[in-house]
Design an enzyme around this catalytic site. Structure first.
Site: not given
Length: 400
Positions: A103, A108, A301, A371
Protein backbone atom coordinates in the site's frame (compact mmCIF):
# COMPACT_ATOMS: atom_id res chain seq x y z
CA UNK A 1 -22.17 19.50 15.63
CA UNK A 2 -18.59 19.93 14.55
CA UNK A 3 -17.46 19.37 18.13
CA UNK A 4 -19.38 16.09 18.25
CA UNK A 5 -17.76 14.80 15.06
CA UNK A 6 -14.29 15.90 16.10
CA UNK A 7 -14.51 14.35 19.58
CA UNK A 8 -16.11 11.13 18.34
CA UNK A 9 -13.41 10.77 15.68
CA UNK A 10 -10.70 11.09 18.32
CA UNK A 11 -12.42 8.37 20.36
CA UNK A 12 -12.26 6.12 17.26
CA UNK A 13 -8.48 6.48 16.96
CA UNK A 14 -7.49 3.03 18.18
CA UNK A 15 -10.07 1.40 15.92
CA UNK A 16 -8.91 3.44 12.92
CA UNK A 17 -5.33 2.36 13.50
CA UNK A 18 -6.37 -1.29 13.79
CA UNK A 19 -8.28 -1.12 10.51
CA UNK A 20 -5.49 0.69 8.74
CA UNK A 21 -2.82 -1.78 9.83
CA UNK A 22 -5.01 -4.72 8.90
CA UNK A 23 -5.37 -3.38 5.37
CA UNK A 24 -1.68 -2.49 5.17
CA UNK A 25 -0.36 -5.89 6.15
CA UNK A 26 -2.45 -7.65 3.50
CA UNK A 27 -2.44 -5.49 0.34
CA UNK A 28 -4.15 -6.61 -2.85
CA UNK A 29 -3.81 -5.47 -6.45
CA UNK A 30 -6.45 -4.03 -8.76
CA UNK A 31 -9.68 -6.05 -9.00
CA UNK A 32 -8.18 -8.65 -6.63
CA UNK A 33 -9.21 -6.91 -3.38
CA UNK A 34 -11.23 -9.86 -2.09
CA UNK A 35 -9.90 -10.08 1.47
CA UNK A 36 -9.98 -6.29 1.71
CA UNK A 37 -13.59 -6.05 0.53
CA UNK A 38 -14.64 -8.90 2.84
CA UNK A 39 -13.24 -7.03 5.83
CA UNK A 40 -15.00 -3.81 4.74
CA UNK A 41 -18.29 -5.67 4.34
CA UNK A 42 -17.94 -7.14 7.82
CA UNK A 43 -17.40 -3.67 9.34
CA UNK A 44 -20.24 -2.03 7.40
CA UNK A 45 -22.71 -4.79 8.19
CA UNK A 46 -21.97 -4.38 11.89
CA UNK A 47 -22.76 -0.65 11.71
CA UNK A 48 -26.38 0.37 12.49
CA UNK A 49 -28.32 1.92 9.63
CA UNK A 50 -25.90 0.98 6.85
CA UNK A 51 -27.18 -0.88 3.80
CA UNK A 52 -24.42 -2.86 2.09
CA UNK A 53 -24.02 -4.01 -1.51
CA UNK A 54 -21.07 -6.15 -2.55
CA UNK A 55 -19.60 -6.83 -5.98
CA UNK A 56 -21.11 -3.78 -7.67
CA UNK A 57 -20.39 -3.79 -11.40
CA UNK A 58 -19.16 -7.37 -11.16
CA UNK A 59 -16.04 -6.14 -9.33
CA UNK A 60 -14.71 -6.27 -5.77
CA UNK A 61 -16.38 -2.92 -5.02
CA UNK A 62 -18.31 -2.44 -1.79
CA UNK A 63 -21.03 0.20 -1.53
CA UNK A 64 -22.62 1.30 1.72
CA UNK A 65 -25.57 3.63 2.15
CA UNK A 66 -27.19 5.47 5.04
CA UNK A 67 -30.65 6.70 4.17
CA UNK A 68 -31.83 10.24 4.75
CA UNK A 69 -35.30 11.72 5.05
CA UNK A 70 -35.46 11.73 1.25
CA UNK A 71 -34.11 9.04 -1.05
CA UNK A 72 -32.60 11.31 -3.69
CA UNK A 73 -29.67 13.68 -4.37
CA UNK A 74 -27.21 11.48 -2.46
CA UNK A 75 -23.78 12.62 -1.29
CA UNK A 76 -21.04 10.15 -2.22
CA UNK A 77 -17.77 9.58 -0.35
CA UNK A 78 -15.20 7.42 -2.13
CA UNK A 79 -12.04 5.55 -1.15
CA UNK A 80 -9.83 3.43 -3.39
CA UNK A 81 -8.87 -0.05 -2.14
CA UNK A 82 -6.03 -1.35 -4.32
CA UNK A 83 -2.31 -1.56 -3.61
CA UNK A 84 0.78 -1.29 -5.84
CA UNK A 85 3.22 -3.75 -7.35
CA UNK A 86 6.01 -2.54 -5.09
CA UNK A 87 8.33 -4.22 -2.59
CA UNK A 88 7.86 -2.53 0.78
CA UNK A 89 10.93 -1.16 2.61
CA UNK A 90 9.36 0.61 5.58
CA UNK A 91 10.38 -1.94 8.25
CA UNK A 92 7.05 -1.27 9.97
CA UNK A 93 5.88 -4.03 12.33
CA UNK A 94 2.74 -4.24 10.19
CA UNK A 95 4.54 -4.12 6.82
CA UNK A 96 3.10 -6.00 3.86
CA UNK A 97 3.21 -9.78 4.15
CA UNK A 98 2.75 -10.12 0.38
CA UNK A 99 6.07 -10.05 -1.53
CA UNK A 100 6.13 -7.37 -4.21
CA UNK A 101 2.80 -5.79 -3.18
CA UNK A 102 2.45 -2.71 -0.97
CA UNK A 103 0.00 0.00 0.00
CA UNK A 104 2.45 2.60 -1.26
CA UNK A 105 -0.21 5.18 -2.11
CA UNK A 106 -2.04 5.34 1.21
CA UNK A 107 -5.25 3.57 0.22
CA UNK A 108 -5.05 1.57 3.45
CA UNK A 109 -5.37 4.81 5.40
CA UNK A 110 -8.09 6.12 3.07
CA UNK A 111 -10.23 3.04 3.71
CA UNK A 112 -9.77 3.27 7.46
CA UNK A 113 -10.69 6.97 7.48
CA UNK A 114 -13.81 6.35 5.40
CA UNK A 115 -14.90 3.48 7.62
CA UNK A 116 -14.53 5.84 10.55
CA UNK A 117 -16.73 8.36 8.76
CA UNK A 118 -19.36 5.65 8.30
CA UNK A 119 -19.34 4.96 12.04
CA UNK A 120 -19.63 8.67 12.88
CA UNK A 121 -22.47 9.28 10.44
CA UNK A 122 -24.28 6.21 11.70
CA UNK A 123 -24.36 7.86 15.12
CA UNK A 124 -26.20 10.85 13.62
CA UNK A 125 -28.22 9.11 10.91
CA UNK A 126 -31.58 10.34 12.23
CA UNK A 127 -30.58 13.89 11.30
CA UNK A 128 -29.66 13.23 7.67
CA UNK A 129 -31.80 14.74 4.93
CA UNK A 130 -30.07 13.42 1.83
CA UNK A 131 -28.67 9.86 1.77
CA UNK A 132 -24.92 9.31 2.04
CA UNK A 133 -23.26 6.66 -0.09
CA UNK A 134 -19.84 5.19 0.72
CA UNK A 135 -17.95 3.73 -2.24
CA UNK A 136 -14.96 1.48 -1.59
CA UNK A 137 -13.62 1.33 -5.11
CA UNK A 138 -11.25 -1.21 -6.66
CA UNK A 139 -8.48 -0.54 -9.16
CA UNK A 140 -7.63 3.15 -8.93
CA UNK A 141 -3.97 2.56 -9.70
CA UNK A 142 -2.50 2.63 -13.19
CA UNK A 143 -4.24 0.30 -15.58
CA UNK A 144 -7.28 -0.33 -13.41
CA UNK A 145 -9.84 2.34 -14.06
CA UNK A 146 -12.14 1.02 -11.37
CA UNK A 147 -14.12 4.27 -11.30
CA UNK A 148 -14.86 3.95 -14.99
CA UNK A 149 -16.11 0.39 -14.46
CA UNK A 150 -18.47 1.51 -11.69
CA UNK A 151 -19.76 4.47 -13.70
CA UNK A 152 -20.40 2.25 -16.71
CA UNK A 153 -22.24 -0.21 -14.44
CA UNK A 154 -24.60 2.61 -13.40
CA UNK A 155 -23.34 3.45 -9.90
CA UNK A 156 -24.27 7.13 -10.04
CA UNK A 157 -27.79 6.49 -11.32
CA UNK A 158 -28.45 3.47 -9.10
CA UNK A 159 -27.66 5.43 -5.95
CA UNK A 160 -28.98 8.77 -7.25
CA UNK A 161 -25.65 10.49 -6.64
CA UNK A 162 -25.85 14.28 -6.77
CA UNK A 163 -22.40 15.18 -5.45
CA UNK A 164 -19.17 13.17 -5.23
CA UNK A 165 -16.37 13.76 -2.71
CA UNK A 166 -12.89 12.25 -2.67
CA UNK A 167 -9.70 12.85 -0.73
CA UNK A 168 -6.11 11.67 -0.70
CA UNK A 169 -3.33 11.86 1.87
CA UNK A 170 -0.47 13.75 0.20
CA UNK A 171 3.20 14.02 1.19
CA UNK A 172 5.34 17.15 1.01
CA UNK A 173 2.43 19.47 1.86
CA UNK A 174 2.08 20.67 5.45
CA UNK A 175 1.07 18.17 8.11
CA UNK A 176 -2.69 18.22 8.64
CA UNK A 177 -3.37 20.83 5.96
CA UNK A 178 -6.50 20.52 3.81
CA UNK A 179 -5.69 21.47 0.22
CA UNK A 180 -7.98 21.92 -2.77
CA UNK A 181 -8.67 24.23 -5.68
CA UNK A 182 -11.44 25.23 -8.03
CA UNK A 183 -11.45 23.75 -11.51
CA UNK A 184 -8.71 21.46 -12.78
CA UNK A 185 -7.21 19.44 -9.93
CA UNK A 186 -5.18 16.72 -11.71
CA UNK A 187 -3.45 16.10 -15.01
CA UNK A 188 -4.49 14.09 -18.03
CA UNK A 189 -2.85 10.72 -17.41
CA UNK A 190 -2.02 8.35 -20.28
CA UNK A 191 0.07 5.22 -20.68
CA UNK A 192 2.02 3.70 -23.55
CA UNK A 193 3.98 0.60 -24.47
CA UNK A 194 7.08 0.84 -26.68
CA UNK A 195 8.53 -2.28 -28.27
CA UNK A 196 11.94 -2.12 -29.94
CA UNK A 197 13.02 -5.10 -32.04
CA UNK A 198 16.55 -5.71 -33.18
CA UNK A 199 18.63 -8.80 -33.91
CA UNK A 200 20.09 -10.67 -30.96
CA UNK A 201 23.66 -11.86 -30.76
CA UNK A 202 26.82 -12.22 -28.71
CA UNK A 203 27.90 -9.15 -26.75
CA UNK A 204 31.45 -9.63 -28.09
CA UNK A 205 30.23 -9.28 -31.68
CA UNK A 206 27.76 -6.35 -31.69
CA UNK A 207 28.44 -5.70 -35.39
CA UNK A 208 26.68 -8.97 -36.19
CA UNK A 209 23.59 -7.94 -34.23
CA UNK A 210 21.16 -5.02 -34.18
CA UNK A 211 21.31 -3.89 -30.58
CA UNK A 212 17.88 -2.72 -29.32
CA UNK A 213 19.57 -1.24 -26.23
CA UNK A 214 21.27 1.36 -28.40
CA UNK A 215 17.93 2.29 -29.92
CA UNK A 216 16.31 2.50 -26.48
CA UNK A 217 19.10 4.76 -25.17
CA UNK A 218 18.63 7.21 -28.03
CA UNK A 219 14.88 6.97 -27.69
CA UNK A 220 14.87 7.95 -24.02
CA UNK A 221 16.94 11.05 -24.74
CA UNK A 222 14.80 11.94 -27.74
CA UNK A 223 11.60 11.65 -25.69
CA UNK A 224 12.93 13.92 -22.95
CA UNK A 225 13.96 16.34 -25.67
CA UNK A 226 10.29 16.70 -26.59
CA UNK A 227 9.59 18.18 -23.18
CA UNK A 228 12.65 20.42 -23.12
CA UNK A 229 12.64 21.66 -26.72
CA UNK A 230 9.24 21.21 -28.33
CA UNK A 231 6.83 22.27 -25.58
CA UNK A 232 6.22 25.87 -24.53
CA UNK A 233 8.17 26.33 -21.28
CA UNK A 234 5.06 27.81 -19.64
CA UNK A 235 3.16 24.55 -20.18
CA UNK A 236 3.41 21.51 -17.92
CA UNK A 237 4.01 17.98 -19.20
CA UNK A 238 5.88 14.86 -18.09
CA UNK A 239 6.94 11.70 -19.91
CA UNK A 240 8.39 8.98 -17.71
CA UNK A 241 9.27 5.31 -18.16
CA UNK A 242 8.43 3.00 -15.28
CA UNK A 243 8.93 -0.55 -16.54
CA UNK A 244 11.43 -2.27 -18.82
CA UNK A 245 11.80 -5.88 -19.94
CA UNK A 246 14.69 -7.30 -21.96
CA UNK A 247 17.04 -10.25 -22.18
CA UNK A 248 17.88 -13.23 -20.00
CA UNK A 249 21.69 -13.20 -19.80
CA UNK A 250 24.40 -10.62 -19.22
CA UNK A 251 26.42 -11.68 -22.26
CA UNK A 252 23.64 -11.86 -24.83
CA UNK A 253 22.34 -8.92 -26.85
CA UNK A 254 18.56 -9.37 -26.70
CA UNK A 255 16.42 -9.34 -29.77
CA UNK A 256 13.77 -7.13 -28.21
CA UNK A 257 13.32 -4.52 -25.49
CA UNK A 258 9.89 -3.51 -24.16
CA UNK A 259 9.20 -0.36 -22.15
CA UNK A 260 6.09 0.99 -20.51
CA UNK A 261 5.64 4.61 -19.58
CA UNK A 262 3.25 7.42 -18.76
CA UNK A 263 2.52 10.83 -20.21
CA UNK A 264 0.97 13.58 -18.09
CA UNK A 265 -0.20 16.99 -19.30
CA UNK A 266 -2.50 19.77 -18.15
CA UNK A 267 -3.36 21.10 -21.60
CA UNK A 268 -5.24 18.73 -23.96
CA UNK A 269 -3.48 20.31 -26.96
CA UNK A 270 -0.08 19.57 -25.41
CA UNK A 271 -1.13 15.98 -24.83
CA UNK A 272 -2.31 15.66 -28.45
CA UNK A 273 1.00 17.04 -29.72
CA UNK A 274 3.16 14.81 -27.53
CA UNK A 275 1.20 11.69 -28.43
CA UNK A 276 1.62 12.49 -32.12
CA UNK A 277 5.36 13.11 -31.72
CA UNK A 278 5.85 9.86 -29.79
CA UNK A 279 4.07 7.94 -32.51
CA UNK A 280 6.35 9.59 -35.09
CA UNK A 281 9.66 9.24 -33.25
CA UNK A 282 9.53 5.63 -32.07
CA UNK A 283 9.42 3.92 -35.50
CA UNK A 284 11.67 6.49 -37.21
CA UNK A 285 14.43 6.40 -34.59
CA UNK A 286 14.39 2.59 -34.49
CA UNK A 287 14.70 2.48 -38.27
CA UNK A 288 17.71 4.83 -38.10
CA UNK A 289 19.58 2.12 -36.19
CA UNK A 290 18.27 -0.75 -38.36
CA UNK A 291 15.60 -1.83 -35.90
CA UNK A 292 11.85 -1.84 -35.71
CA UNK A 293 9.94 0.25 -33.20
CA UNK A 294 6.24 0.26 -32.36
CA UNK A 295 4.17 2.16 -29.83
CA UNK A 296 0.70 1.48 -28.44
CA UNK A 297 -0.71 4.61 -26.82
CA UNK A 298 -3.71 4.51 -24.47
CA UNK A 299 -5.57 7.53 -23.15
CA UNK A 300 -6.03 6.56 -19.55
CA UNK A 301 -7.58 9.02 -17.07
CA UNK A 302 -9.17 12.40 -17.79
CA UNK A 303 -8.61 15.35 -15.48
CA UNK A 304 -10.37 15.75 -12.15
CA UNK A 305 -12.26 19.03 -12.38
CA UNK A 306 -13.61 20.38 -9.10
CA UNK A 307 -17.03 21.96 -9.45
CA UNK A 308 -16.81 25.65 -8.57
CA UNK A 309 -20.04 25.93 -6.59
CA UNK A 310 -19.51 22.70 -4.67
CA UNK A 311 -15.89 23.66 -3.92
CA UNK A 312 -17.06 27.01 -2.54
CA UNK A 313 -19.39 25.16 -0.17
CA UNK A 314 -16.67 22.68 0.82
CA UNK A 315 -14.35 25.58 1.64
CA UNK A 316 -16.99 27.28 3.78
CA UNK A 317 -17.59 24.03 5.69
CA UNK A 318 -13.84 23.52 6.08
CA UNK A 319 -13.54 26.96 7.69
CA UNK A 320 -16.27 25.89 10.13
CA UNK A 321 -14.56 22.64 11.02
CA UNK A 322 -10.91 23.60 11.26
CA UNK A 323 -8.62 26.56 11.72
CA UNK A 324 -8.51 28.68 8.55
CA UNK A 325 -4.72 28.47 8.66
CA UNK A 326 -5.07 24.73 7.97
CA UNK A 327 -7.02 25.25 4.74
CA UNK A 328 -5.08 26.14 1.60
CA UNK A 329 -5.96 26.79 -2.02
CA UNK A 330 -3.54 25.08 -4.39
CA UNK A 331 -2.07 27.45 -6.95
CA UNK A 332 -1.51 24.75 -9.57
CA UNK A 333 -3.07 21.40 -10.43
CA UNK A 334 -1.30 18.15 -9.59
CA UNK A 335 0.59 16.32 -12.32
CA UNK A 336 -0.75 13.06 -10.90
CA UNK A 337 -3.58 11.12 -12.50
CA UNK A 338 -6.71 10.08 -10.58
CA UNK A 339 -9.65 8.02 -11.81
CA UNK A 340 -12.01 9.97 -9.54
CA UNK A 341 -12.17 12.03 -12.75
CA UNK A 342 -14.76 9.63 -14.16
CA UNK A 343 -17.21 10.64 -11.42
CA UNK A 344 -16.37 14.33 -11.83
CA UNK A 345 -17.21 14.17 -15.54
CA UNK A 346 -20.83 13.36 -14.68
CA UNK A 347 -21.76 14.89 -11.31
CA UNK A 348 -20.49 18.00 -9.47
CA UNK A 349 -17.49 16.78 -7.50
CA UNK A 350 -14.72 17.92 -5.21
CA UNK A 351 -11.40 16.16 -4.71
CA UNK A 352 -9.24 17.20 -1.74
CA UNK A 353 -5.81 16.51 -0.27
CA UNK A 354 -4.65 16.09 3.32
CA UNK A 355 -1.01 17.06 3.76
CA UNK A 356 1.10 14.57 5.68
CA UNK A 357 4.46 16.34 5.66
CA UNK A 358 5.98 12.96 4.84
CA UNK A 359 9.58 12.61 3.66
CA UNK A 360 8.89 10.01 0.99
CA UNK A 361 6.74 10.56 -2.07
CA UNK A 362 3.76 8.46 -3.13
CA UNK A 363 4.70 5.10 -4.69
CA UNK A 364 8.00 5.06 -2.82
CA UNK A 365 8.82 1.75 -1.05
CA UNK A 366 9.19 3.65 2.24
CA UNK A 367 6.03 5.75 1.96
CA UNK A 368 3.85 5.78 5.07
CA UNK A 369 0.83 7.77 6.29
CA UNK A 370 1.08 9.28 9.81
CA UNK A 371 -1.61 7.48 11.78
CA UNK A 372 -2.20 10.55 13.94
CA UNK A 373 -4.03 12.06 10.95
CA UNK A 374 -6.63 9.29 10.69
CA UNK A 375 -9.01 10.85 13.21
CA UNK A 376 -8.73 14.26 11.58
CA UNK A 377 -9.49 12.86 8.13
CA UNK A 378 -12.31 10.65 9.36
CA UNK A 379 -13.99 13.44 11.30
CA UNK A 380 -13.66 15.84 8.39
CA UNK A 381 -15.16 13.42 5.87
CA UNK A 382 -18.08 12.69 8.18
CA UNK A 383 -18.77 16.32 9.03
CA UNK A 384 -18.54 17.44 5.40
CA UNK A 385 -20.98 14.77 4.24
CA UNK A 386 -23.27 15.52 7.19
CA UNK A 387 -23.40 19.24 6.39
CA UNK A 388 -24.06 18.62 2.71
CA UNK A 389 -26.79 16.14 3.57
CA UNK A 390 -28.53 18.35 6.11
CA UNK A 391 -28.50 21.37 3.78
CA UNK A 392 -31.35 19.50 2.14
CA UNK A 393 -33.55 20.64 -0.69
CA UNK A 394 -33.91 24.28 0.29
CA UNK A 395 -30.24 25.05 -0.29
CA UNK A 396 -29.78 22.67 -3.23
CA UNK A 397 -29.59 25.52 -5.73
CA UNK A 398 -26.49 26.89 -4.06
CA UNK A 399 -24.45 23.80 -4.75
CA UNK A 400 -26.02 22.14 -7.63
Amino acid sequence: MKQHFSEEAIQLFDQLVEWRRGFHVFPELAFEERVTSSRIIQILESTPGVEVARGFGDTTAVVGKIRGKIDDNAVMLRSAMDALSLQEETDLPFASCIPGVMHGCGHDAHMAALLGAVKLLSNHRDMLVRPIVFVFQPAEEGLGGGARRLVEAGLLDTYKIKHALGFHFWPKYGYGKLLLRHGVMTALSDRFHVSVQGVGGHVAAPHLAVDPWTIVAHLIFAVQGLIGREIDPTESAVISFGRLEAGDAYNVIPGQVDMWGSLRALNPEVRDFLQSRLEDIVPLLARTFRGLGTIKYHRNYPQVVNDKDLTDIVLSIAFEYMDKDNVEILEKPLMSGEDFAFYAQIVPSCFMLFGTGSKYWLHHPKYDVPEELLSLASGWEAYLAFRLSTMGIAEEGQIG
